[in-house]
Design a protein around this motif. Structure first.
Motif, mmCIF file in Angstrom:
data_model
loop_
_atom_site.group_PDB
_atom_site.id
_atom_site.type_symbol
_atom_site.label_atom_id
_atom_site.label_comp_id
_atom_site.label_asym_id
_atom_site.label_seq_id
_atom_site.Cartn_x
_atom_site.Cartn_y
_atom_site.Cartn_z
ATOM 1 N N MET A 1 5.162 9.212 20.521
ATOM 2 C CA MET A 1 5.631 7.917 20.046
ATOM 3 C C MET A 1 7.143 7.983 19.837
ATOM 4 O O MET A 1 7.652 8.951 19.268
ATOM 5 N N LYS A 2 7.832 6.955 20.300
ATOM 6 C CA LYS A 2 9.261 6.828 20.063
ATOM 7 C C LYS A 2 9.512 5.610 19.190
ATOM 8 O O LYS A 2 8.944 4.538 19.426
ATOM 9 N N ILE A 3 10.364 5.786 18.199
ATOM 10 C CA ILE A 3 10.713 4.709 17.278
ATOM 11 C C ILE A 3 12.227 4.611 17.248
ATOM 12 O O ILE A 3 12.908 5.550 16.838
ATOM 13 N N ARG A 4 12.761 3.491 17.695
ATOM 14 C CA ARG A 4 14.207 3.284 17.693
ATOM 15 C C ARG A 4 14.570 2.244 16.643
ATOM 16 O O ARG A 4 14.057 1.122 16.661
ATOM 17 N N LEU A 5 15.424 2.642 15.724
ATOM 18 C CA LEU A 5 15.933 1.715 14.717
ATOM 19 C C LEU A 5 17.151 0.997 15.269
ATOM 20 O O LEU A 5 18.081 1.629 15.768
ATOM 21 N N PHE A 6 17.140 -0.327 15.159
ATOM 22 C CA PHE A 6 18.333 -1.084 15.528
ATOM 23 C C PHE A 6 19.165 -1.390 14.283
ATOM 24 O O PHE A 6 20.265 -0.872 14.115
ATOM 25 N N ARG A 7 18.643 -2.180 13.391
ATOM 26 C CA ARG A 7 19.359 -2.502 12.162
ATOM 27 C C ARG A 7 18.356 -3.059 11.165
ATOM 28 O O ARG A 7 17.438 -3.793 11.548
ATOM 29 N N ALA A 9 15.299 -3.684 9.392
ATOM 30 C CA ALA A 9 13.903 -3.336 9.664
ATOM 31 C C ALA A 9 13.558 -3.399 11.140
ATOM 32 O O ALA A 9 12.416 -3.124 11.516
ATOM 33 N N ALA A 10 14.495 -3.765 11.987
ATOM 34 C CA ALA A 10 14.201 -4.001 13.402
ATOM 35 C C ALA A 10 13.963 -2.682 14.132
ATOM 36 O O ALA A 10 14.867 -1.847 14.246
ATOM 37 N N LEU A 11 12.751 -2.500 14.620
ATOM 38 C CA LEU A 11 12.345 -1.273 15.298
ATOM 39 C C LEU A 11 11.751 -1.593 16.660
ATOM 40 O O LEU A 11 10.995 -2.563 16.797
ATOM 41 N N LYS A 12 12.049 -0.753 17.624
ATOM 42 C CA LYS A 12 11.330 -0.771 18.899
ATOM 43 C C LYS A 12 10.435 0.458 18.909
ATOM 44 O O LYS A 12 10.908 1.584 18.762
ATOM 45 N N ILE A 13 9.131 0.222 19.061
ATOM 46 C CA ILE A 13 8.149 1.300 19.046
ATOM 47 C C ILE A 13 7.545 1.426 20.441
ATOM 48 O O ILE A 13 6.989 0.453 20.972
ATOM 49 N N GLU A 14 7.660 2.601 21.025
ATOM 50 C CA GLU A 14 7.023 2.897 22.310
ATOM 51 C C GLU A 14 5.813 3.773 22.031
ATOM 52 O O GLU A 14 5.939 4.897 21.536
ATOM 53 N N VAL A 15 4.637 3.239 22.348
ATOM 54 C CA VAL A 15 3.394 3.912 22.019
ATOM 55 C C VAL A 15 2.351 3.576 23.071
ATOM 56 O O VAL A 15 2.210 2.420 23.476
ATOM 57 N N ALA A 16 1.625 4.601 23.530
ATOM 58 C CA ALA A 16 0.528 4.420 24.485
ATOM 59 C C ALA A 16 0.968 3.635 25.716
ATOM 60 O O ALA A 16 0.211 2.806 26.241
ATOM 61 N N GLY A 17 2.188 3.860 26.174
ATOM 62 C CA GLY A 17 2.695 3.194 27.359
ATOM 63 C C GLY A 17 3.110 1.755 27.158
ATOM 64 O O GLY A 17 3.400 1.051 28.123
ATOM 65 N N ARG A 18 3.154 1.317 25.911
ATOM 66 C CA ARG A 18 3.524 -0.060 25.589
ATOM 67 C C ARG A 18 4.760 -0.073 24.694
ATOM 68 O O ARG A 18 5.083 0.924 24.040
ATOM 69 N N THR A 19 5.418 -1.230 24.638
ATOM 70 C CA THR A 19 6.642 -1.355 23.855
ATOM 71 C C THR A 19 6.520 -2.544 22.907
ATOM 72 O O THR A 19 6.295 -3.681 23.341
ATOM 73 N N LEU A 20 6.690 -2.257 21.605
ATOM 74 C CA LEU A 20 6.571 -3.267 20.553
ATOM 75 C C LEU A 20 7.922 -3.429 19.868
ATOM 76 O O LEU A 20 8.685 -2.471 19.738
ATOM 77 N N LEU A 21 8.207 -4.638 19.422
ATOM 78 C CA LEU A 21 9.401 -4.904 18.627
ATOM 79 C C LEU A 21 8.956 -5.456 17.281
ATOM 80 O O LEU A 21 8.175 -6.406 17.212
ATOM 81 N N VAL A 239 16.088 9.963 8.109
ATOM 82 C CA VAL A 239 16.896 8.806 7.735
ATOM 83 C C VAL A 239 17.771 8.453 8.947
ATOM 84 O O VAL A 239 18.934 8.822 9.016
ATOM 85 N N PRO A 240 17.201 7.762 9.935
ATOM 86 C CA PRO A 240 17.941 7.527 11.180
ATOM 87 C C PRO A 240 19.109 6.576 11.005
ATOM 88 O O PRO A 240 19.086 5.671 10.167
ATOM 89 N N ALA A 241 20.132 6.792 11.814
ATOM 90 C CA ALA A 241 21.249 5.865 11.908
ATOM 91 C C ALA A 241 20.849 4.666 12.750
ATOM 92 O O ALA A 241 19.899 4.732 13.549
ATOM 93 N N ASP A 242 21.560 3.562 12.589
ATOM 94 C CA ASP A 242 21.324 2.410 13.457
ATOM 95 C C ASP A 242 21.528 2.831 14.909
ATOM 96 O O ASP A 242 22.524 3.477 15.254
ATOM 97 N N GLY A 243 20.576 2.481 15.765
ATOM 98 C CA GLY A 243 20.632 2.840 17.170
ATOM 99 C C GLY A 243 19.917 4.133 17.507
ATOM 100 O O GLY A 243 19.676 4.412 18.678
ATOM 101 N N GLU A 244 19.554 4.915 16.504
ATOM 102 C CA GLU A 244 18.939 6.220 16.742
ATOM 103 C C GLU A 244 17.458 6.082 17.076
ATOM 104 O O GLU A 244 16.763 5.209 16.555
ATOM 105 N N THR A 245 16.982 6.969 17.952
ATOM 106 C CA THR A 245 15.566 7.034 18.313
ATOM 107 C C THR A 245 14.951 8.293 17.731
ATOM 108 O O THR A 245 15.499 9.387 17.861
ATOM 109 N N VAL A 246 13.808 8.140 17.086
ATOM 110 C CA VAL A 246 13.033 9.254 16.556
ATOM 111 C C VAL A 246 11.785 9.402 17.417
ATOM 112 O O VAL A 246 11.101 8.411 17.685
ATOM 113 N N ARG A 247 11.503 10.626 17.840
ATOM 114 C CA ARG A 247 10.283 10.886 18.605
ATOM 115 C C ARG A 247 9.353 11.755 17.763
ATOM 116 O O ARG A 247 9.772 12.774 17.200
#
Length: 251
Positions: A1-7, A9-21, A239-247
């Motif tokens: 799973m990849k979780i990217r913080l934008f700013r 609470a806004a997150l893009k989550i990549e999970v099971a081949g799908r992308t959620l915002l 504690v990710p920075a804005d723009g950072e992706t956590v896997r």
């Protein structure tokens, strides 16, 4: 799973081949009024273009309708045929923004193999809750992926504690800026976030919703100091920075 913080609470989550915002706040820096007189909001720029943020998104989750979770820019620019999941009671208003495929998360639902379960949250305690309004969190599960509990705009209170104990998630996302309204805490602060990490030794806690709004009382450096003093290191509390992706991979 990849979780990217934008700013915020806004997150893009990549999970099971799908992308959620989740909870998009796409407005320009200083495009909304101040809450406290300190600074117009949001206080920082987006770390990516709106096109980049929306690229590949297949599902939108909106936890509640406060501007820092679904602002007028997001309402205008996000494609209206994108499926959208919201809390019960917000669906008619969201349809009024032009969105065609709106589903309230009443208990649980499965979308393309991803199970979402509604979780209780409280945007503060006591009289301030009436001003803040209803909010929800959610759990996310998919085969072969770590389980995630997105707590949302909530303080640490018994239903959150019970959800963590009962579901034992691999990942917990907290809103940890210690925002206050009328002097009352309305999301988790550094102490509550550390308590979440203590209560879930199996989980990685990802703290977001920081350094974007002027009613916050906790910044990233403060949270890191509090966590380190409590023996909760950066491998447990991220504690990710804005723009950072956590896997996070399934253990």
């Amino acid at each position: 799973m990849k979780i990217r913080l934008f700013r915020n609470a806004a997150l893009k989550i990549e999970v099971a081949g799908r992308t959620l915002l989740v909870d998009p706040d796409l407005g320009a820096k200083h495009s909304r009024p101040s809450f406290t007189g300190r600074s117009p909001n949001p206080m920082v720029d987006l770390p990516a273009s709106v096109d980049d943020i929306l690229d590949g998104v297949e599902l939108l989750i909106v936890s509640h309708l406060h501007a820092d979770h679904f602002d007028t820019v997001a309402q205008a620019v996000i494609p209206k045929d994108l499926p959208l999941i919201c809390q019960p009671g917000d669906e008619d208003k969201i349809r009024g923004f032009g969105f065609k495929d709106v589903t309230p998360l009443t208990s649980e639902l499965t979308w393309n193999g991803i199970r979402l379960t509604r979780r209780d949250g409280s945007h503060g305690l006591g009289p301030v809750v009436e001003k803040m309004g209803q909010v929800i969190g959610f759990s996310l599960e998919a085969a072969g992926e770590p389980s995630l509990y997105w707590a949302g705009d909530t303080v640490l209170y018994p239903p959150v504690v019970e959800t963590i104990a009962r579901t034992r998630p691999d990942i917990i996302v907290t809103h940890s800026c210690g925002a206050r309204w009328d002097g009352e805490l309305i999301v988790m602060d550094d102490s509550q976030t550390v308590e979440v990490a203590r209560s879930a030794p199996q989980a990685k806690v990802i703290a977001v919703h920081m350094e974007a709004l002027d009613h916050a009382t906790v910044d990233r450096a403060t949270l890191r100091r509090t966590a380190d003093a409590a023996g909760i290191g950066p491998e447990r509390l991220l504690v990710p920075a804005d723009g950072e992706t956590v896997r996070v991979d399934k253990g």
